[in-house]
Design a protein around this motif. Structure first.
Motif, PDB file in Angstrom:
ATOM      1  N   CYS A  73     -25.835   6.841  40.517  1.00  0.00           N
ATOM      2  CA  CYS A  73     -24.924   7.379  39.509  1.00  0.00           C
ATOM      3  C   CYS A  73     -24.383   6.284  38.600  1.00  0.00           C
ATOM      4  O   CYS A  73     -23.971   6.557  37.469  1.00  0.00           O
ATOM      5  CB  CYS A  73     -23.790   8.149  40.173  1.00  0.00           C
ATOM      6  SG  CYS A  73     -22.839   7.199  41.369  1.00  0.00           S
ATOM      7  N   ASP A  74     -24.424   5.045  39.057  1.00  0.00           N
ATOM      8  CA  ASP A  74     -23.990   3.941  38.210  1.00  0.00           C
ATOM      9  C   ASP A  74     -24.923   3.733  37.013  1.00  0.00           C
ATOM     10  O   ASP A  74     -24.535   3.099  36.027  1.00  0.00           O
ATOM     11  CB  ASP A  74     -23.929   2.638  39.018  1.00  0.00           C
ATOM     12  CG  ASP A  74     -22.826   2.639  40.066  1.00  0.00           C
ATOM     13  OD1 ASP A  74     -21.855   3.415  39.896  1.00  0.00           O
ATOM     14  OD2 ASP A  74     -22.930   1.889  41.046  1.00  0.00           O
ATOM     15  N   ASP A  75     -26.161   4.247  37.124  1.00  0.00           N
ATOM     16  CA  ASP A  75     -27.131   4.102  36.040  1.00  0.00           C
ATOM     17  C   ASP A  75     -26.997   5.191  34.974  1.00  0.00           C
ATOM     18  O   ASP A  75     -27.616   5.094  33.909  1.00  0.00           O
ATOM     19  CB  ASP A  75     -28.564   4.132  36.600  1.00  0.00           C
ATOM     20  CG  ASP A  75     -28.835   3.013  37.589  1.00  0.00           C
ATOM     21  OD1 ASP A  75     -28.373   1.886  37.321  1.00  0.00           O
ATOM     22  OD2 ASP A  75     -29.509   3.253  38.604  1.00  0.00           O
ATOM     23  N   TYR A  76     -26.223   6.235  35.264  1.00  0.00           N
ATOM     24  CA  TYR A  76     -26.154   7.372  34.345  1.00  0.00           C
ATOM     25  C   TYR A  76     -25.696   6.989  32.933  1.00  0.00           C
ATOM     26  O   TYR A  76     -26.293   7.446  31.945  1.00  0.00           O
ATOM     27  CB  TYR A  76     -25.233   8.459  34.906  1.00  0.00           C
ATOM     28  CG  TYR A  76     -25.746   9.213  36.105  1.00  0.00           C
ATOM     29  CD1 TYR A  76     -26.913   8.835  36.771  1.00  0.00           C
ATOM     30  CD2 TYR A  76     -25.052  10.321  36.592  1.00  0.00           C
ATOM     31  CE1 TYR A  76     -27.364   9.533  37.879  1.00  0.00           C
ATOM     32  CE2 TYR A  76     -25.500  11.027  37.696  1.00  0.00           C
ATOM     33  CZ  TYR A  76     -26.646  10.624  38.345  1.00  0.00           C
ATOM     34  OH  TYR A  76     -27.085  11.326  39.445  1.00  0.00           O
ATOM     35  N   SER A 100     -27.414  19.496  24.884  1.00  0.00           N
ATOM     36  CA  SER A 100     -26.767  19.358  26.184  1.00  0.00           C
ATOM     37  C   SER A 100     -25.746  18.229  26.121  1.00  0.00           C
ATOM     38  O   SER A 100     -25.990  17.189  25.496  1.00  0.00           O
ATOM     39  CB  SER A 100     -27.790  19.064  27.279  1.00  0.00           C
ATOM     40  OG  SER A 100     -28.596  20.197  27.529  1.00  0.00           O
ATOM     41  N   GLY A 101     -24.622  18.453  26.769  1.00  0.00           N
ATOM     42  CA  GLY A 101     -23.562  17.458  26.799  1.00  0.00           C
ATOM     43  C   GLY A 101     -23.676  16.537  27.997  1.00  0.00           C
ATOM     44  O   GLY A 101     -24.554  16.690  28.859  1.00  0.00           O
ATOM     45  N   LYS A 102     -22.759  15.598  28.053  1.00  0.00           N
ATOM     46  CA  LYS A 102     -22.777  14.573  29.093  1.00  0.00           C
ATOM     47  C   LYS A 102     -22.763  15.179  30.487  1.00  0.00           C
ATOM     48  O   LYS A 102     -23.550  14.773  31.344  1.00  0.00           O
ATOM     49  CB  LYS A 102     -21.566  13.651  28.897  1.00  0.00           C
ATOM     50  CG  LYS A 102     -21.331  12.640  30.007  1.00  0.00           C
ATOM     51  CD  LYS A 102     -20.077  11.816  29.723  1.00  0.00           C
ATOM     52  CE  LYS A 102     -19.732  10.900  30.878  1.00  0.00           C
ATOM     53  NZ  LYS A 102     -18.512  10.092  30.587  1.00  0.00           N
ATOM     54  N   GLN A 103     -21.894  16.157  30.747  1.00  0.00           N
ATOM     55  CA  GLN A 103     -21.769  16.706  32.093  1.00  0.00           C
ATOM     56  C   GLN A 103     -23.055  17.399  32.524  1.00  0.00           C
ATOM     57  O   GLN A 103     -23.508  17.251  33.669  1.00  0.00           O
ATOM     58  CB  GLN A 103     -20.594  17.679  32.170  1.00  0.00           C
ATOM     59  CG  GLN A 103     -20.263  18.140  33.585  1.00  0.00           C
ATOM     60  CD  GLN A 103     -19.948  16.970  34.512  1.00  0.00           C
ATOM     61  OE1 GLN A 103     -19.259  16.020  34.121  1.00  0.00           O
ATOM     62  NE2 GLN A 103     -20.470  17.036  35.737  1.00  0.00           N
ATOM     63  N   GLU A 104     -23.674  18.173  31.625  1.00  0.00           N
ATOM     64  CA  GLU A 104     -24.933  18.850  31.957  1.00  0.00           C
ATOM     65  C   GLU A 104     -26.039  17.842  32.255  1.00  0.00           C
ATOM     66  O   GLU A 104     -26.827  18.026  33.192  1.00  0.00           O
ATOM     67  CB  GLU A 104     -25.353  19.763  30.796  1.00  0.00           C
ATOM     68  CG  GLU A 104     -24.481  20.986  30.623  1.00  0.00           C
ATOM     69  CD  GLU A 104     -24.866  21.792  29.398  1.00  0.00           C
ATOM     70  OE1 GLU A 104     -24.812  23.031  29.483  1.00  0.00           O
ATOM     71  OE2 GLU A 104     -25.218  21.191  28.362  1.00  0.00           O
ATOM     72  N   TYR A 120     -25.653  14.754  33.320  1.00  0.00           N
ATOM     73  CA  TYR A 120     -25.357  14.111  34.609  1.00  0.00           C
ATOM     74  C   TYR A 120     -25.740  15.034  35.773  1.00  0.00           C
ATOM     75  O   TYR A 120     -26.236  14.572  36.813  1.00  0.00           O
ATOM     76  CB  TYR A 120     -23.878  13.745  34.685  1.00  0.00           C
ATOM     77  CG  TYR A 120     -23.510  12.449  33.992  1.00  0.00           C
ATOM     78  CD1 TYR A 120     -24.370  11.846  33.069  1.00  0.00           C
ATOM     79  CD2 TYR A 120     -22.297  11.816  34.238  1.00  0.00           C
ATOM     80  CE1 TYR A 120     -24.025  10.663  32.430  1.00  0.00           C
ATOM     81  CE2 TYR A 120     -21.943  10.628  33.612  1.00  0.00           C
ATOM     82  CZ  TYR A 120     -22.820  10.066  32.695  1.00  0.00           C
ATOM     83  OH  TYR A 120     -22.479   8.888  32.062  1.00  0.00           O
ATOM     84  N   GLU A 121     -25.516  16.340  35.613  1.00  0.00           N
ATOM     85  CA  GLU A 121     -25.914  17.285  36.656  1.00  0.00           C
ATOM     86  C   GLU A 121     -27.434  17.305  36.826  1.00  0.00           C
ATOM     87  O   GLU A 121     -27.942  17.410  37.953  1.00  0.00           O
ATOM     88  CB  GLU A 121     -25.396  18.680  36.315  1.00  0.00           C
ATOM     89  CG  GLU A 121     -23.888  18.827  36.459  1.00  0.00           C
ATOM     90  CD  GLU A 121     -23.383  20.180  35.972  1.00  0.00           C
ATOM     91  OE1 GLU A 121     -24.227  21.023  35.604  1.00  0.00           O
ATOM     92  OE2 GLU A 121     -22.153  20.382  35.959  1.00  0.00           O
ATOM     93  N   ALA A 122     -28.166  17.207  35.710  1.00  0.00           N
ATOM     94  CA  ALA A 122     -29.631  17.166  35.791  1.00  0.00           C
ATOM     95  C   ALA A 122     -30.097  15.906  36.503  1.00  0.00           C
ATOM     96  O   ALA A 122     -31.054  15.937  37.291  1.00  0.00           O
ATOM     97  CB  ALA A 122     -30.232  17.238  34.390  1.00  0.00           C
ATOM     98  N   LEU A 123     -29.431  14.785  36.249  1.00  0.00           N
ATOM     99  CA  LEU A 123     -29.763  13.545  36.948  1.00  0.00           C
ATOM    100  C   LEU A 123     -29.409  13.633  38.421  1.00  0.00           C
ATOM    101  O   LEU A 123     -30.131  13.103  39.280  1.00  0.00           O
ATOM    102  CB  LEU A 123     -29.045  12.364  36.290  1.00  0.00           C
ATOM    103  CG  LEU A 123     -29.514  12.028  34.862  1.00  0.00           C
ATOM    104  CD1 LEU A 123     -28.577  10.989  34.229  1.00  0.00           C
ATOM    105  CD2 LEU A 123     -30.949  11.513  34.846  1.00  0.00           C
TER     106      LEU A 123
END
Length: 375
Positions: free
Chosen positions: A322-325, A360-364, A366-369
């Motif tokens: 998650c640090d790479d997101y 798609s926004g940041k939260q979406e 991040y959820e895909a990642l």
């Protein structure tokens, strides 16, 4: 943009001779990389139509798809007496056809060129559609132009000498073509024995895959509309690829199925050097973008999981945290489909149900990642 002829060749020498004859030229040059110079140039070097051609060689792999390499090609063309009436033949994978096409498109404001793709990836993707270019400033295909080759000659004999990882790299683009086309094509791709391919069947599948891309490119040559469908998997995939180019260097990435899923690119398994091939990153990007398709556009979850399981089984996984997101998100902002600060995806409502310009926004994202890491 001038039309492009795509030739599925049963007899390479005859097809190449006829393609060259259609291009009036004063001098003939051949561009290869260090790999195709050894493995593929001997296949064509005895052809009568190539006698007297001057060979230009560049370094192999995408790490050499650079300003330095294209400068070398320009210098070799100039030193060899090339004029605006010269013909360049690019023999190699997507790196060679992309870079060679860009070199031809810009030298003397443009000379003719012919592509002979020698990898599955370049046959079904890089050589068809007129996109040329180089990587720049740590970004994939950042500099380039649209310009069709005079001819693209596909001869699947080259595939018999390819390693398995390069077959898989090209197959990821075929899988993308199946997803944006129809269920029959998609289903055959998921059931085809890619570990021990039937090359007769593969040749037919290559022709069908090329036809999908050719149809879309003909309708929209400069990517103003439906051609964006070909970017499925690439918004995230290119971010993964640029991230790898920036951070990996000579370190290892766990992308081969035989490597434990716990292995990561930071060097946990230094004895293993998996391939850093474009199609692998596209496959990883498809996982994320099929998740977004399911969440945002109603793509069937059973078909999503079937596709994801195929990718997991054959392509392994690029380990990220998650640090790479934030870095991956920043890289996605450079995607050429974007308008302003919005990150623009091509998604699917179903197999062949293409949904362009999906924001798609940041939260979406991040959820895909998260889904990619946990699936």
């Amino acid at each position: 943009m001038s039309p492009q002829k795509v030739i599925i060749a049963d007899h390479l020498e005859q097809a190449l001779s006829e393609a060259i004859a259609e291009c009036r030229h004063d001098r003939l040059f051949i561009l290869v990389d260090e790999t195709t110079e050894k493995l593929c140039l001997p296949v064509v070097s005895g052809f009568g139509c190539l006698q007297g051609a001057k060979v230009i060689t560049i370094g192999a792999t995408d790490a050499n798809k650079t300003l330095q390499s294209i400068s070398h090609v320009w210098e070799e063309l100039g030193n060899g007496g090339a004029t605006r009436h010269t013909l360049l033949i690019n023999i190699g994978g997507g790196m060679v056809t992309d870079l060679g096409g860009f070199a031809a498109s810009t030298f003397k404001r443009g000379i003719q060129y012919i592509n002979i793709p020698t990898t599955l990836l370049s046959m079904v993707d890089a050589s068809v559609g007129g996109k040329t270019g180089i990587n720049f400033n740590g970004l994939k295909n950042e500099i380039g132009v649209f310009n069709n080759a005079s001819s693209v000659i596909l001869d699947t004999q080259f595939l018999r000498t390819m390693d398995h990882e390069n077959i898989l790299s090209g197959y990821a683009e075929m899988l993308k073509h199946g997803l944006i086309s129809n269920e029959k094509m998609w289903a055959e791709l998921l059931t085809f024995n890619v570990e021990a391919p039937d090359f007769g069947q593969l040749q037919r599948m290559v022709a069908e895959s090329v036809a999908v891309k050719q149809r879309i490119v003909t309708e929209d040559p400069t990517e103003q509309g439906i051609r964006k469908a070909l970017n499925l998997g690439h918004t995230v995939g290119h971010a993964f690829e640029s991230f790898a180019l920036r951070t990996m260097g000579t370190r290892t990435m766990g992308t081969v199925p035989s490597v434990s899923s716990a292995a990561d690119y930071r060097g946990t398994v230094p004895s293993v050097r998996p391939p850093q091939l474009h199609g692998y990153f596209v496959a990883f990007g498809l996982i994320c973008e099929l998740y977004l398709s399911a969440v945002k556009c109603g793509f069937p979850t059973d078909k999503m999981h079937q596709t994801v399981n195929f990718i997991k089984e054959h392509y392994g996984k690029m380990a990220i945290t998650c640090d790479d997101y934030p870095t991956l998100l920043e890289l996605m902002t450079h995607d050429k489909k974007n308008v302003g600060s919005d990150i623009n995806f091509t998604l699917l409502g179903g197999i062949g149900d293409i949904r362009l310009n999906q924001i798609s926004g940041k939260q979406e994202i991040y959820e895909a990642l998260d889904f990619y890491r946990e699936c």
